[in-house]
Design a protein around this motif. Structure first.
Motif, mmCIF file in Angstrom:
data_model
loop_
_atom_site.group_PDB
_atom_site.id
_atom_site.type_symbol
_atom_site.label_atom_id
_atom_site.label_comp_id
_atom_site.label_asym_id
_atom_site.label_seq_id
_atom_site.Cartn_x
_atom_site.Cartn_y
_atom_site.Cartn_z
ATOM 1 N N VAL A 37 -18.732 -0.981 13.161
ATOM 2 C CA VAL A 37 -18.708 -0.143 11.647
ATOM 3 C C VAL A 37 -19.713 -0.609 10.330
ATOM 4 C CG1 VAL A 37 -17.897 1.564 10.949
ATOM 5 C CG2 VAL A 37 -16.676 0.838 13.278
ATOM 6 N N ALA A 41 -20.542 0.723 7.287
ATOM 7 C CA ALA A 41 -19.719 2.250 6.745
ATOM 8 C C ALA A 41 -20.583 1.741 5.093
ATOM 9 C CB ALA A 41 -18.325 1.205 6.189
ATOM 10 N N SER A 99 -17.717 13.897 5.172
ATOM 11 C CA SER A 99 -16.598 12.364 5.155
ATOM 12 C C SER A 99 -17.149 11.398 6.551
ATOM 13 C CB SER A 99 -15.340 12.855 6.116
ATOM 14 O OG SER A 99 -14.427 12.559 6.279
ATOM 15 N N GLY A 100 -16.535 10.289 6.059
ATOM 16 C CA GLY A 100 -17.666 9.420 6.833
ATOM 17 C C GLY A 100 -18.008 8.661 6.336
ATOM 18 N N GLY A 114 -19.096 6.811 3.162
ATOM 19 C CA GLY A 114 -18.117 5.150 2.685
ATOM 20 C C GLY A 114 -18.261 5.049 1.935
ATOM 21 N N SER A 150 -15.456 5.670 0.003
ATOM 22 C CA SER A 150 -13.592 5.206 -0.343
ATOM 23 C C SER A 150 -14.260 3.645 -0.073
ATOM 24 C CB SER A 150 -12.837 5.405 1.011
ATOM 25 O OG SER A 150 -12.258 6.725 0.657
ATOM 26 N N ILE A 180 -8.212 5.519 4.850
ATOM 27 C CA ILE A 180 -7.706 5.161 3.642
ATOM 28 C C ILE A 180 -9.540 4.809 3.160
ATOM 29 C CG2 ILE A 180 -5.898 3.589 2.895
ATOM 30 C CD1 ILE A 180 -6.815 1.445 4.746
HETATM 31 N N1 LIG Z 1 -10.542 0.109 7.781
HETATM 32 C C1 LIG Z 1 -11.399 1.250 8.619
HETATM 33 N N2 LIG Z 1 -11.725 -0.079 10.546
HETATM 34 C C2 LIG Z 1 -12.451 0.931 10.748
HETATM 35 N N3 LIG Z 1 -13.356 1.213 10.565
HETATM 36 C C3 LIG Z 1 -13.201 1.782 9.449
HETATM 37 C C4 LIG Z 1 -11.740 1.387 8.499
HETATM 38 N N4 LIG Z 1 -12.029 2.474 7.041
HETATM 39 C C5 LIG Z 1 -13.157 3.568 7.329
HETATM 40 N N5 LIG Z 1 -13.627 2.967 8.917
HETATM 41 C C6 LIG Z 1 -14.797 3.468 8.879
HETATM 42 O O1 LIG Z 1 -16.179 3.148 7.606
HETATM 43 C C7 LIG Z 1 -16.845 4.925 7.676
HETATM 44 C C8 LIG Z 1 -16.774 5.120 6.476
HETATM 45 O O2 LIG Z 1 -15.621 5.399 6.107
HETATM 46 P P1 LIG Z 1 -15.282 5.703 4.138
HETATM 47 O O3 LIG Z 1 -15.551 4.935 2.916
HETATM 48 O O4 LIG Z 1 -13.131 5.620 4.075
HETATM 49 O O5 LIG Z 1 -15.893 6.877 4.151
HETATM 50 P P2 LIG Z 1 -15.295 8.424 3.187
HETATM 51 O O6 LIG Z 1 -14.162 7.893 2.509
HETATM 52 O O7 LIG Z 1 -16.248 8.964 2.719
HETATM 53 O O8 LIG Z 1 -15.279 9.648 4.436
HETATM 54 C C9 LIG Z 1 -16.465 5.478 8.904
HETATM 55 O O9 LIG Z 1 -17.501 5.597 9.692
HETATM 56 C C10 LIG Z 1 -15.276 5.171 9.249
HETATM 57 O O10 LIG Z 1 -14.516 5.913 10.423
#
Ligand SMILES: Nc1ncnc2c1ncn2[C@@H]1O[C@H](COP(=O)(O)OP(=O)(O)O)[C@@H](O)[C@H]1O
Ligand SMILES: [Mg+2]
Lengths: 253, 359, 278
Positions: free
Chosen positions: A17, A19, A39-40, A42, A44, C278
């Protein structure tokens, strides 16, 4: 030299993935930077790479000239002391007192034995009470954190961050779990902190909040930067680019 | 991207589980029916051997017949197994009792009750018929003789209150030591900590199996073992309570560790705290209150158990109870019973209140 | 800027209180250790006296296996009968023992009596009840079932009533507002809220009863424990070991099933709610 310099940052979650995809930008001291994106997208991951709660896969992050990605654990602790974080779900230690939660912000300053015994110095406690007063809940100090409402818990989260006296504040969707009225108050506290010259980087969902508080916005889509500029510059065209066509109605509110 | 579906062993296991469950249900049904037929047909005397001695062809018929029924029920869509394990065909509008699930449950419970009634020799008439046999018992309970409450009984070389203190100390030691030993075991038995390598997983399964086995043997049975080991007396009882508590608490502790949330730990980490500070402020507060509550609850259980562990040589106040009972000295039995009930009740109350406060 | 922040009243006594409690516990521990004479070295010294027991694990006498299985089934039936017979009594008593449903003076007296009696009965171990019932109805599974039954009724009444006491009054008031009588309020305002917890407690109690049924035989209450105890008394460990293994398997299995079912009931049949991402 900018306060925070990010160069060619990428993050791959195993197995595949992607991110964050080759991200570069700089943040000057005192900016109020808002990261937006679906959402998703990147958001976070980006924020968590900055204090290395998540290990970046590639690229460099320089905070006040110090490299974060290769810092030793001792250096990393020193860097983290300068960078506070506020979380979407508050992440308080629910069964501990509000005051203890705020005091954890100063753990980095405390000796091993004192922290193990929970003997915080009086002046540290005094500061903690002051921070609770700053966020408007001085009377809640001796309640258990899980007795508080969501808005109050987030205030504790901010007080904990203030306790660190940070140079940079990261806030990952700080108001997404809160109702609109409470959201405004929480954002006002962030703005106040920003007015004192501290840099704030936050991710947000609502465009009106972005326009009201941000001095700069970065749009993420699929781990890439698709917008970087003043929030006012996000017109309908740009908005669709960031959030996608169908998201329009949901997000303009 | 999509990988072609290959046949794997777990698939087979998943597919066969509903059938096995159906077969089990039909098999049990047949079993109860055979038992009841046996018991009423050959009215004379049926024990469990009797009901199990079918003709050889009868066994074959039962096994095959129930398998056939199981297959048929899957074929005609009335399979309880498929519904339970695959969780399909939910019909929320229907009254629960009218679903296959409901009907099966009711039928099985009724049959079990019927068979149970016969097999446990239930005979309510005896209760009234022999009620007079208990009169001295009620008399003793209502006229307790507290002579040895604080005066030493030469036969047992102790006072009732003295042995009560023993009882409480036994429970206390067992809970405390058991609780302390349970913590490291609980870590080894926590899935989230012992995941990963094969080596860790092996430790995980061995630990889990260990405390499940130890837990399954009641402390009264452990007391027999320890009475042989260290001789009769409160030490044997304490060891028995200790080992059982340790296993039971280790299970609870490991579940507690498994439910630790990542968020608070990250929050502490983000402040620049050191490893031990993260453990102390991020992880421990998530585990300790609930675990303390478990300890208090366990103390409660152990005090109850300690009152009867003397039955098999474990010491404590039970010695008085069983001794006076064997002497048919019902007035003193009454006194001991009142002391036991009061203390257990009191402790139950206190521990309940304390738990409420903690959690 | 630097005005005094007024701090809510609270001295630093929790630290001293905690220290005090810790010292108290430590002292009690030392006194207890002394009085009970808990000597770990005894475990090592006396180990040889248990060799006969452990060696039985190496050569168990499987000839009791068939008998053991039958006794096991009998034990299970005992636990089932005790639980099933206790359930209706406990359900009725739980309403009479719920403070929030019992308002009038007469009702309050009933409440006090029910809860008081339940507490007293619960404080006496099933084993002791079994002794009483063995005197009463003679040895066998029947007194065992009665002993488990009476303890279960008391225990379930307590658990159930506490559950009724913690129900949400909203639905009750809504039904009462429509002008419904007491029974209707019970049926539509109370029962939907308690049915799952009741089921869950019953399964929990069944689990306890299975455990208890394995030892109630020691005092003549029937089941597998009776035979096991007689083998142990005859120092016939190879046979005792086989029965013990069977007990372990059964208790383990029932524990597993009961906790899985309870989990399902408590989560309403659905999957567990997922941790936030998270
Ligand atoms: N611990 C993890 N393991 C695998 N994939 C992750 C993990 N955390 C986030 N992802 C993936 O990384 C991408 C970005 O996630 P995230 O940074 O949480 O996005 P946001 O905060 O914008 O919603 C998403 O596709 C999510 O599914
Ligand atoms: Mg996010």
């Amino acid at each position: 030299m900018a306060q925070l310099e990010i160069n060619n940052l990428s993050k791959v979650y195993p197995p595949d993935v992607l991110a964050l995809d080759d991200i570069s930008f700089e943040v000057e001291q005192g900016e109020f930077l808002v990261v937006i994106g679906l959402s998703g997208s990147g958001k976070s991951t980006l924020l968590r790479c900055i204090n290395r709660l998540i290990e970046p896969t590639e690229g460099s992050i320089k905070f006040e000239g110090k490299e974060v990605t290769t810092a030793s654990s001792k250096e990393l602790k020193a860097i983290r002391k300068e960078i506070a974080m506020v979380f979407q779900r508050f992440n308080l230690i629910e069964r501990s007192l509000v005051l203890t939660n705020v005091l954890t912000g100063q753990l980095g300053e405390l000796s091993f034995w004192r922290s193990m015994l929970g003997r915080f110095p009086e002046e540290m406690k005094q500061t903690a009470h002051e921070k609770l007063k700053t966020v408007g809940i001085p009377e809640q100090a001796f309640k258990r954190a899980d007795e508080l409402s969501g808005g109050q818990q987030q205030r504790v989260g901010i007080a904990r961050a203030l306790m660190q006296d940070p140079k940079l504040l990261l806030a990952d969707e700080p108001v997404s779990s809160l109702d609109p009225a409470t959201s405004g108050t929480i954002m006002d506290y962030l703005a106040e902190i920003n007015d004192q010259g501290k840099t704030v980087i936050t991710s947000l969902h609502f465009l009106d909040l972005v326009r009201k508080y941000g001095t700069r916005a970065i749009g993420l889509k699929g781990g890439k930067i698709v917008y970087d500029g003043h929030p006012k510059g996000i017109d309908d065209q740009k908005f669709k680019e960031v959030f996608g066509e169908e998201a329009e109605k949901v997000h303009i509110s | 991207m999509k990988k072609p579906k290959r046949f794997t062993f777990p698939d087979l296991a998943e597919g066969i589980k509903p059938l096995l469950l159906d077969w089990l249900i039909w098999g049990y049904l047949a079993y109860t029916v055979i038992f009841l037929l046996d018991s009423y047909w050959y009215t004379q005397y049926v024990d469990w051997y009797g009901s199990l001695t079918l003709e050889p062809w009868g066994w074959a018929l039962t096994v095959l017949g129930t398998l056939g029924c199981a297959l048929a029920s899957e074929r005609f869509g009335i399979s309880v197994g498929l519904k339970t394990i695959k969780g399909k065909e939910r019909a929320p509008r229907k009254t629960w009792a009218l679903t296959n699930w409901g009907i099966t449950t009711v039928v099985l419970i009724v049959l079990t009750f019927w068979v149970g009634w016969l097999t446990t020799d239930m005979e309510l008439g005896i209760i009234t018929r022999r009620a007079s046999k208990t009169s001295h018992l009620w008399y003793g309970l209502s006229h307790p003789d507290f002579t040895h409450l604080m005066n030493i009984d030469p036969e047992l070389n102790d006072t009732i209150l003295g042995s009560l203190v023993d009882t409480l100390f036994m429970a206390y030691l067992a809970t405390l030591l058991g609780g302390v030993l349970a913590a490291p075991l609980g870590f080894l038995g926590a899935r989230n900590i012992m995941g990963g390598s094969l080596f860790r997983k092996t430790i995980f399964y061995v630990t889990r199996a260990f405390f499940n086995v130890v837990r399954s043997v009641e402390s009264l049975l452990w007391a027999i073992v320890f009475a042989i080991w260290v001789g009769w007396g409160p030490a044997a009882g304490t060891f028995a309570l200790l080992i059982h508590s340790m296993a039971a608490l280790a299970k609870l502790f490991s579940e507690q560790v498994e439910s630790i949330k990542k968020g608070p730990i990250e929050a502490v980490q983000a402040t620049g705290a050191s490893f031990w500070q993260i453990v102390r402020y991020g992880a421990v507060p998530q585990v300790i209150p609930q675990y303390t509550a478990f300890l208090l609850y366990r103390l409660d259980i152990n005090v109850r158990m300690a009152t009867v562990i003397a039955l098999v040589g474990g010491g404590g106040i039970g010695r008085f109870f069983f001794y006076y009972k064997s002497q048919l000295d019902w007035n003193q039995v009454g006194a001991v019973t009142i002391v036991i009930a009061t203390v257990v009740w009191l402790l139950d109350y206190i521990s309940g209140k304390a738990r409420e406060k903690i959690v | 800027m630097n005005q005094e922040t007024e701090i809510p009243e609270r001295s630093s006594w929790p630290f001293w209180r905690n220290l005090g409690i810790a010292v108290l516990f430590a002292v009690a521990f030392l006194v207890a250790l002394n009085r009970i004479n808990l000597d770990l070295s005894l475990l090592i010294e006396n180990f040889p006296s248990t060799l006969k027991l452990w060696s039985a694990f190496a050569k168990p006498d499987w000839s009791v296996f068939g008998e053991g299985v039958i006794l096991l089934i009998k034990t299970l039936y005992m636990a089932f009968m005790a639980t099933a017979l206790a359930l209706p009594f406990a359900i009725v008593l739980s309403f009479l023992g719920a403070k929030n449903l019992m308002n009038s003076p007469v009702a309050k007296a009933i409440y006090t009596a029910v809860r008081g009696l339940a507490s007293v009965i619960r404080s006496i171990q099933p084993i002791i009840w079994a002794i009483i019932f063995v005197v009463w109805v003679r040895t066998g599974p029947f007194p065992g079932v009665l002993a488990l039954w009476i303890h279960s009724v008391a225990d379930m009444t307590k658990l159930f009533s506490e559950r009724v006491e913690s129900i949400d009054v909203g639905p009750m008031e809504a039904i009462r507002a429509t002008g419904a009588g007491k029974l209707l309020v019970l049926a539509y305002g109370v029962i939907p809220q308690i049915i799952n917890p009741y089921l869950s407690f019953t399964l929990y109690r069944l689990d306890i009863n299975v455990r208890m049924a394995t030892i109630i035989g020691i005092v003549g209450g029937g089941g597998i424990g009776m035979r096991l105890y007689s083998y142990i008394n005859k120092w016939n460990f190879p046979k005792a070991v086989v029965l013990t293994m069977l007990i372990v398997l059964m208790v383990w299995g029932i524990d597993y099933l009961s906790s899985r079912l309870r989990e399902r009931i408590e989560t309403g049949g659905g999957e567990k709610t997922q941790e936030y991402s998270i």
